[in-house]
Design a protein around this motif. Structure first.
Motif, PDB file in Angstrom:
ATOM      1  N   TYR A  68       1.081  -0.958  -0.055  1.00  9.61           N
ATOM      2  CA  TYR A  68      -0.038  -0.152   0.017  1.00  9.61           C
ATOM      3  C   TYR A  68       1.011   1.291  -0.086  1.00  9.61           C
ATOM      4  O   TYR A  68       1.407   1.448  -1.131  1.00  9.61           O
ATOM      5  N   THR A  69       0.899   2.349   1.092  1.00 13.13           N
ATOM      6  CA  THR A  69       1.615   3.408   0.893  1.00 13.13           C
ATOM      7  C   THR A  69       3.199   3.034   1.335  1.00 13.13           C
ATOM      8  O   THR A  69       3.836   4.186   1.269  1.00 13.13           O
ATOM      9  N   ALA A  70       3.637   1.894   1.812  1.00 15.11           N
ATOM     10  CA  ALA A  70       4.889   1.752   2.214  1.00 15.11           C
ATOM     11  C   ALA A  70       5.965   1.104   1.270  1.00 15.11           C
ATOM     12  O   ALA A  70       5.425   0.093   0.821  1.00 15.11           O
ATOM     13  N   VAL A  71       7.102   1.317   1.310  1.00 17.25           N
ATOM     14  CA  VAL A  71       8.244   0.482   0.716  1.00 17.25           C
ATOM     15  C   VAL A  71       9.233   0.337   1.469  1.00 17.25           C
ATOM     16  O   VAL A  71       9.864   1.295   2.190  1.00 17.25           O
ATOM     17  N   LEU A  72       9.613  -0.968   1.860  1.00 15.79           N
ATOM     18  CA  LEU A  72      10.369  -1.452   2.850  1.00 15.79           C
ATOM     19  C   LEU A  72      11.524  -1.958   1.862  1.00 15.79           C
ATOM     20  O   LEU A  72      11.520  -2.621   0.986  1.00 15.79           O
ATOM     21  N   TYR A  73      12.955  -1.927   2.345  1.00 15.69           N
ATOM     22  CA  TYR A  73      14.061  -2.537   1.407  1.00 15.69           C
ATOM     23  C   TYR A  73      15.308  -2.892   2.360  1.00 15.69           C
ATOM     24  O   TYR A  73      15.566  -2.440   3.180  1.00 15.69           O
ATOM     25  N   ALA A  74      16.351  -3.631   1.382  1.00 18.21           N
ATOM     26  CA  ALA A  74      17.455  -3.711   1.836  1.00 18.21           C
ATOM     27  C   ALA A  74      18.181  -3.625   0.591  1.00 18.21           C
ATOM     28  O   ALA A  74      18.064  -4.132  -0.451  1.00 18.21           O
ATOM     29  N   CYS A  75      19.449  -2.771   0.678  1.00 19.76           N
ATOM     30  CA  CYS A  75      20.064  -2.358  -0.279  1.00 19.76           C
ATOM     31  C   CYS A  75      21.683  -2.697  -0.078  1.00 19.76           C
ATOM     32  O   CYS A  75      22.076  -2.396   1.078  1.00 19.76           O
ATOM     33  N   ASN A  76      22.249  -3.365  -0.947  1.00 20.03           N
ATOM     34  CA  ASN A  76      23.637  -3.797  -0.921  1.00 20.03           C
ATOM     35  C   ASN A  76      24.670  -2.879  -1.720  1.00 20.03           C
ATOM     36  O   ASN A  76      24.564  -2.625  -3.095  1.00 20.03           O
ATOM     37  N   TYR A  77      25.199  -1.892  -1.327  1.00 19.58           N
ATOM     38  CA  TYR A  77      26.011  -0.777  -1.930  1.00 19.58           C
ATOM     39  C   TYR A  77      27.468  -1.246  -2.250  1.00 19.58           C
ATOM     40  O   TYR A  77      28.258  -0.620  -3.026  1.00 19.58           O
ATOM     41  N   SER A  78      27.880  -2.281  -1.836  1.00 19.60           N
ATOM     42  CA  SER A  78      29.105  -2.962  -2.025  1.00 19.60           C
ATOM     43  C   SER A  78      29.383  -3.671  -3.284  1.00 19.60           C
ATOM     44  O   SER A  78      28.255  -3.966  -3.863  1.00 19.60           O
ATOM     45  N   THR A  79      30.228  -4.401  -3.369  1.00 16.25           N
ATOM     46  CA  THR A  79      30.463  -5.319  -4.631  1.00 16.25           C
ATOM     47  C   THR A  79      30.506  -6.773  -4.279  1.00 16.25           C
ATOM     48  O   THR A  79      30.462  -7.631  -5.225  1.00 16.25           O
ATOM     49  N   SER A  80      30.421  -7.105  -3.078  1.00 16.32           N
ATOM     50  CA  SER A  80      30.421  -8.392  -2.521  1.00 16.32           C
ATOM     51  C   SER A  80      28.720  -8.805  -2.012  1.00 16.32           C
ATOM     52  O   SER A  80      28.074  -7.912  -1.612  1.00 16.32           O
ATOM     53  N   ARG A  81      28.626 -10.185  -2.095  1.00 14.36           N
ATOM     54  CA  ARG A  81      27.282 -10.745  -1.633  1.00 14.36           C
ATOM     55  C   ARG A  81      27.343 -10.374  -0.154  1.00 14.36           C
ATOM     56  O   ARG A  81      28.225 -10.566   0.810  1.00 14.36           O
ATOM     57  N   ILE A  82      26.387  -9.888   0.619  1.00 17.48           N
ATOM     58  CA  ILE A  82      26.154  -9.800   2.001  1.00 17.48           C
ATOM     59  C   ILE A  82      24.926 -10.400   2.428  1.00 17.48           C
ATOM     60  O   ILE A  82      23.705 -10.487   1.740  1.00 17.48           O
ATOM     61  N   ASN A  83      25.081 -11.005   3.704  1.00 19.30           N
ATOM     62  CA  ASN A  83      24.020 -11.651   4.449  1.00 19.30           C
ATOM     63  C   ASN A  83      22.962 -11.012   4.876  1.00 19.30           C
ATOM     64  O   ASN A  83      23.110  -9.693   5.335  1.00 19.30           O
ATOM     65  N   LEU A  84      21.644 -11.444   4.568  1.00 22.97           N
ATOM     66  CA  LEU A  84      20.654 -10.714   5.032  1.00 22.97           C
ATOM     67  C   LEU A  84      19.933 -11.165   6.339  1.00 22.97           C
ATOM     68  O   LEU A  84      20.175 -12.315   6.688  1.00 22.97           O
ATOM     69  N   SER A  85      19.511 -10.318   7.520  1.00 20.10           N
ATOM     70  CA  SER A  85      19.252 -10.830   8.570  1.00 20.10           C
ATOM     71  C   SER A  85      17.683 -10.143   9.114  1.00 20.10           C
ATOM     72  O   SER A  85      17.816  -8.991   9.030  1.00 20.10           O
ATOM     73  N   ARG A  86      16.620 -10.863   9.206  1.00 19.72           N
ATOM     74  CA  ARG A  86      15.349 -10.412   9.889  1.00 19.72           C
ATOM     75  C   ARG A  86      15.714  -9.481  11.184  1.00 19.72           C
ATOM     76  O   ARG A  86      15.255  -8.591  11.217  1.00 19.72           O
TER      77      ARG A  86
END
Length: 178
Positions: free
Chosen positions: A119-137
């Motif tokens: 609806y009105t919200a956009v939530l995100y995770a962005c990786n600005y590096s050149t390597s893969r990075i682990n995501l964590s809830r």
């Protein structure tokens, strides 16, 4: 005169190649999760109906066998608040569903983003590096809790780690990963 053109080309070309924010108006497939590659192209989309069914098959090719060993929760992050606002309940639902998707994808490729619209919200995770990075809830929830305290629970904001990973939220129609 040719040296002036050459100088302008050398100085301005890197600026043109720099990454630009992704406009959330391009999220035109409806509410759900958008996965972007480093070029900002959508490489996967999970509609909200499929997400809520909990039977989503994500593209396994973007979950690597080897990942970066960076542990974001041990590093300090910088918080930024913005002016845009959204419905707090939309953010609450979005955080839960984004967490579910992070549990499935586990990592984010260098330059990639994982974006959830509701609806009105956009939530995100962005990786600005050149390597893969682990995501964590858990880390995402910690960042958003701190952003709530500093910026307000219905205000666009972002938490940036030195590793290049950012967790944030904004109003639909506003840029993100910028």
């Amino acid at each position: 005169m040719p040296s002036l053109y050459k100088w302008l080309l050398v100085c301005l070309l890197p600026l043109l190649a720099a990454s630009t924010p992704i406009d959330s108006n391009t999220l035109d497939r409806g509410d759900g999760v958008y996965v972007h590659n480093k070029d900002g192209q959508i490489i996967d989309f999970v509609p909200i109906a499929e997400l809520h069914s909990k039977n989503t098959n994500t593209n396994a090719s973007i979950v690597p066998e080897e990942t970066s060993s960076l542990e974001e929760r041990k590093l300090a992050f910088e918080m930024k608040c913005f002016k845009a606002t959204f419905d707090t309940n939309d953010k609450r639902v979005g955080l839960q569903d984004l967490g579910d998707i992070m549990d499935r994808y586990k990592t984010l490729e260098g330059g990639g983003s994982l974006v959830y619209t509701y609806y009105t919200a956009v939530l995100y995770a962005c990786n600005y590096s050149t390597s893969r990075i682990n995501l964590s809830r858990g880390t995402s929830n910690k960042v958003h809790s701190n952003l709530d305290s500093k910026c307000g629970s219905n205000t666009a904001a972002r938490g940036d780690y030195k590793s290049g990973l950012s967790y944030g939220r904004t109003k639909k129609g506003k840029p993100y990963c910028n």
